[in-house]
Each structure stands twice: as C-alpha cells, then as structure tokens.
Design a protein around this motif. Structure first.
Motif, PDB file in Angstrom:
ATOM      1  N   LYS A  99       7.901  67.346 -76.674  1.00 37.83           N
ATOM      2  CA  LYS A  99       8.957  67.458 -75.539  1.00 37.83           C
ATOM      3  C   LYS A  99      10.049  67.831 -77.312  1.00 37.83           C
ATOM      4  N   LYS A 104      14.582  70.971 -72.253  1.00 37.22           N
ATOM      5  CA  LYS A 104      13.517  70.803 -71.310  1.00 37.22           C
ATOM      6  C   LYS A 104      12.818  71.746 -71.057  1.00 37.22           C
ATOM      7  N   LYS A 106       8.749  71.229 -68.668  1.00 35.51           N
ATOM      8  CA  LYS A 106       8.682  71.451 -68.023  1.00 35.51           C
ATOM      9  C   LYS A 106       6.708  70.508 -67.933  1.00 35.51           C
ATOM     10  N   LYS A 107       7.064  69.727 -67.413  1.00 32.01           N
ATOM     11  CA  LYS A 107       5.463  68.694 -67.106  1.00 32.01           C
ATOM     12  C   LYS A 107       4.788  69.433 -67.328  1.00 32.01           C
ATOM     13  N   GLU A 108       4.119  70.680 -66.550  1.00 33.08           N
ATOM     14  CA  GLU A 108       2.915  71.625 -66.328  1.00 33.08           C
ATOM     15  C   GLU A 108       3.124  71.727 -67.662  1.00 33.08           C
ATOM     16  N   ASN A 109       3.683  72.298 -68.527  1.00 30.77           N
ATOM     17  CA  ASN A 109       3.723  72.956 -69.631  1.00 30.77           C
ATOM     18  C   ASN A 109       3.299  71.845 -70.953  1.00 30.77           C
TER      19      ASN A 109
END
Length: 237
Positions: A99, A104, A106-109
């Motif tokens: 991260k 920011k 995305k969780k899917e990324n």
C-alpha cells in the motif's frame, strides 16, 4: 503503438558521458532484457524513462508525453536494484508495504497484486520474517499494485534462490502475456533472460545492438559489448 521512445539522448555525470546518442523505440507489450557491463548506463536509462533525471540532450517520451507529464496521470511500476535486500527491517507487514507510496489504493488492486505473486497468505507477515524471495515478491507486488502499463525492473533476480527466481520469472511472463504490461529488465543474468525476454538490448553507453535473443547473443555482438572479456556471460548459461 510506441510505449517508450528515446531520441538522440545524452546523459553525462561530472562531464563524462554515461549515455551517448541513444535512439530507441519500445513497442507496447514488449518484454525487453537490457544487458551490458558495469558502468554501461543501464540503471541511468531506467531513471531517464522514469523522469527521475532528465537528459542533457535529446528527448524521452512515454506514450508521446514527457515522463513527468505521463506520470501525473499514469503510474510506472519500478523495482530498484537490491531494494528487498536493503530495506526490510522496517516493522511493516507485506500488505502495508504494498500500500505504501499510494495515496489511496483500491482493495481489488491490492488483492490482485498479492495474488499475482502468490503472497496473499503472507499479507499480515512482517517483512523481516520473510525469506529473500518472498521479500522480493512483496516489493514487486508493490510495483504493480497501481496496475501500470509499464514495469521497470533493475536486477530483480539478484540475491534470491533458484526456486524463487523460477517462480518470479513465471510471474513476469504472466504480467507480460496475460495483462499486456510492457516490461524492461536490467540484468546480468543473460542466459536466463535470453529464454524469457522477447527482445534484448545490448548497452554500453551506446546502443550496441537490439533484437531477438537468438540473433543478438552471438560472439560478434558479445565481443562489442564485453570487449575486454574472452568468456562471454551467455556461454555459461
């Protein structure tokens, strides 16, 4: 489509040219291995593409834009040399590392990047608890978490065991073949990347030659690339 182009590029350090008259066009979706002796300008070439440094003469374009303009809207994935061997004592988890550097993500990324390098099960592990190969995968996951169109790798197989190297190479092939990511790899591991890369750039301050591995890795070209050597690196591959 041209992903990267360099036209009449020169770069000097302390009045000594590190790169001279570089003319290079890299097509979108290319998997390019960059080889050459120490001091040939390989890392400098990556830094110019990233816009970290600017050429003293000539022009570098990423999809037709200056690197600094391109990066404002599109990321470029980058793995610096030996980073996983030098920066791993920080008390961060794999997930926190991947991260990091993004305002920011995305969780899917994030999940995709961890899945690509098969380290989802390590996401809560602290970096120093990992093997060298696992740390390298974590830093590579960080490099692709933004889903870049271009990925630059500086000696990605240095310091990792043969099994981890084989796994890493398979994952890079997937990124290139299945996701269409343009990959540039600086390497001294000529034999390995001769089987992996679609194209080889031989660099020694100038472009010595560029082409398919089977055409490039011949003694006449290696003699120009390593003029002081009688045993060329690919011979022991």
């Amino acid at each position: 489509m041209k992903a990267i182009s360099l036209t009449n590029v020169y770069y000097s350090f302390d009045s000594i040219f590190v790169l001279e008259n570089i003319n290079l066009e890299i097509e979108e979706g290319c998997y390019l291995g960059i080889i050459g002796p120490n001091g040939a300008g390989k890392t400098t070439l990556l830094r110019l593409i990233l816009g970290i440094i600017k050429p003293h003469r000539g022009q570098v374009l990423i999809y037709g834009q200056n690197p600094e303009d391109y990066i404002k809207s599109e990321p470029i994935g980058y793995l610096p040399q030996r980073i996983s061997q030098t920066i791993y004592e920080f008390p961060v988890t794999v997930e926190e590392l991947v991260k990091s550097g993004y305002e920011k993500i995305k969780k899917e990324n994030l999940d995709w990047a961890l899945d690509v390098f098969k380290i989802s099960h390590l996401r809560k592990k602290i970096l120093r608890e990992l093997s060298g190969g696992e740390r390298q995968k974590a830093f590579l996951a960080r490099a692709i978490a933004s889903q870049p169109r271009i990925l630059l790798l500086d000696e990605p197989t240095t310091g990792i065991d043969p099994y981890s190297m084989e796994e890493l190479l398979k994952m890079l092939e997937i990124l290139n073949r299945d996701f269409g990511i343009t990959i540039l790899v600086v390497t001294h591991d000529i034999g390995t990347f001769a089987h992996e890369a679609r194209c080889i750039l031989c660099l020694n301050r100038r472009v010595v030659c560029l082409g398919e591995p089977q055409k490039i890795l011949k003694d006449e070209y290696m003699a120009m690339l390593y003029p002081e050597s009688t045993v060329f690196p690919h011979k022991n591959a």
